[in-house]
Write an enzyme that holds these catalytic residues in place. Sequence first.
Site, PDB file in Angstrom:
ATOM      1  N   GLU A  97       0.846  -1.198   0.000  1.00  0.00           N
ATOM      2  CA  GLU A  97       0.000   0.000   0.000  1.00  0.00           C
ATOM      3  C   GLU A  97       0.878   1.243   0.000  1.00  0.00           C
ATOM      4  OE1 GLU A  97      -2.436   1.544  -0.645  1.00  0.00           O
ATOM      5  OE2 GLU A  97      -4.242   1.094   0.456  1.00  0.00           O
ATOM      6  N   ASP A  98       0.406   2.297  -0.637  1.00  0.00           N
ATOM      7  CA  ASP A  98       1.141   3.560  -0.586  1.00  0.00           C
ATOM      8  C   ASP A  98       1.005   4.210   0.792  1.00  0.00           C
ATOM      9  OD1 ASP A  98      -1.569   4.032  -0.937  1.00  0.00           O
ATOM     10  OD2 ASP A  98      -1.346   5.420  -2.613  1.00  0.00           O
ATOM     11  N   ASP A 101      -4.213   5.399   6.028  1.00  0.00           N
ATOM     12  CA  ASP A 101      -4.747   6.633   6.599  1.00  0.00           C
ATOM     13  C   ASP A 101      -5.772   6.242   7.669  1.00  0.00           C
ATOM     14  OD1 ASP A 101      -5.448   9.329   6.839  1.00  0.00           O
ATOM     15  OD2 ASP A 101      -6.672   9.355   5.040  1.00  0.00           O
ATOM     16  N   PHE A 150      -2.255  15.970   3.800  1.00  0.00           N
ATOM     17  CA  PHE A 150      -2.533  15.288   2.537  1.00  0.00           C
ATOM     18  C   PHE A 150      -1.294  15.374   1.657  1.00  0.00           C
ATOM     19  CE2 PHE A 150      -4.197  14.510  -1.675  1.00  0.00           C
ATOM     20  CZ  PHE A 150      -5.004  13.416  -1.436  1.00  0.00           C
ATOM     21  N   ARG A 163       1.211  12.252  -9.518  1.00  0.00           N
ATOM     22  CA  ARG A 163       1.772  10.912  -9.283  1.00  0.00           C
ATOM     23  C   ARG A 163       3.224  10.835  -9.763  1.00  0.00           C
ATOM     24  NH1 ARG A 163      -2.530   7.529  -7.849  1.00  0.00           N
ATOM     25  NH2 ARG A 163      -4.473   7.827  -8.965  1.00  0.00           N
TER      26      ARG A 163
HETATM   27  P1  5GP Z   1      -7.583   4.679   4.146  1.00  0.00           P
HETATM   28  O1  5GP Z   1      -8.610   3.709   3.681  1.00  0.00           O
HETATM   29  O2  5GP Z   1      -6.505   4.071   5.005  1.00  0.00           O
HETATM   30  O3  5GP Z   1      -8.222   5.888   4.790  1.00  0.00           O
HETATM   31  O4  5GP Z   1      -6.925   5.306   2.868  1.00  0.00           O
HETATM   32  C1  5GP Z   1      -6.101   4.624   2.049  1.00  0.00           C
HETATM   33  C2  5GP Z   1      -6.112   5.248   0.677  1.00  0.00           C
HETATM   34  O5  5GP Z   1      -6.532   6.623   0.698  1.00  0.00           O
HETATM   35  C3  5GP Z   1      -4.709   5.265   0.134  1.00  0.00           C
HETATM   36  O6  5GP Z   1      -4.419   4.105  -0.582  1.00  0.00           O
HETATM   37  C4  5GP Z   1      -4.735   6.498  -0.746  1.00  0.00           C
HETATM   38  O7  5GP Z   1      -5.212   6.135  -2.028  1.00  0.00           O
HETATM   39  C5  5GP Z   1      -5.719   7.422  -0.105  1.00  0.00           C
HETATM   40  N1  5GP Z   1      -5.042   8.413   0.753  1.00  0.00           N
HETATM   41  C6  5GP Z   1      -5.061   8.499   2.096  1.00  0.00           C
HETATM   42  N2  5GP Z   1      -4.327   9.524   2.537  1.00  0.00           N
HETATM   43  C7  5GP Z   1      -3.816  10.115   1.432  1.00  0.00           C
HETATM   44  C8  5GP Z   1      -2.931  11.224   1.232  1.00  0.00           C
HETATM   45  O8  5GP Z   1      -2.443  11.917   2.130  1.00  0.00           O
HETATM   46  N3  5GP Z   1      -2.625  11.498  -0.077  1.00  0.00           N
HETATM   47  C9  5GP Z   1      -3.126  10.792  -1.125  1.00  0.00           C
HETATM   48  N4  5GP Z   1      -2.746  11.175  -2.337  1.00  0.00           N
HETATM   49  N5  5GP Z   1      -3.939   9.741  -0.960  1.00  0.00           N
HETATM   50  C10 5GP Z   1      -4.277   9.406   0.300  1.00  0.00           C
END
Ligand code: 5GP
Length: 174
Positions: A97-98, A101, A150, A163
């Site tokens: 995963e990138d 959050d 973010f 990206r």
């Molecule tokens: P989660 O489900 O953990 O809230 O979010 C995961 C996904 O939300 C990540 O794979 C990403 O695509 C997006 N995301 C969450 N935080 C960020 C951020 O700070 N920047 C970007 N570009 N995407 C985010």
Amino acid sequence: MPERIVPMLTADVIAQRVRELGEEITKAYAGRPLVLVAVLKGSFVFTADLMRHIDLPLRTDFLGTRSYGEGTETTGVVQITQDLSRPIEGEDVLLVEDIVDTGLTIAHLLDLLQTRKPSSLRVCALLHKPSRAKVHVPIDHLGFTIEDKFVVGYGLDWAERYRNLPFIGVVEHA
Ligand code: 5GP
């Protein structure tokens, strides 16, 4: 609205950490074959770099997800936009995963993939924002813990832009 990108992690800092993560993963699997699953789209850049530092017999597969619309707030809904190309039953699987959050995306994907009976299922994330966690998810290999900003670049987008930045930075609105 005009925005600027304030650097947070340089390309050099990222490259060094990704190399370390690759070595850590190589040791953890001790020669066993690995299935690296990149969670699209955000982790394709990270996965491409990471896999070149993993010295194991491996194959890669891709899982397409979408959790945001055009904005920067999570919708809480995880959509699968592309499924794995092959079964993973009996295999060691590492989800790449990138960023974690709220944790909702990874929690959902772990539940989904667990039903396919992999021999093991672990998580590697480049970034983690612990202050935003809504569910606890185990991250077995983590690049960096960051504050609640973010971020974009190195595969991460803002409405599909940025990206291609070689570094990771924070979006600031002017
Ligand atoms: P989660 O489900 O953990 O809230 O979010 C995961 C996904 O939300 C990540 O794979 C990403 O695509 C997006 N995301 C969450 N935080 C960020 C951020 O700070 N920047 C970007 N570009 N995407 C985010």
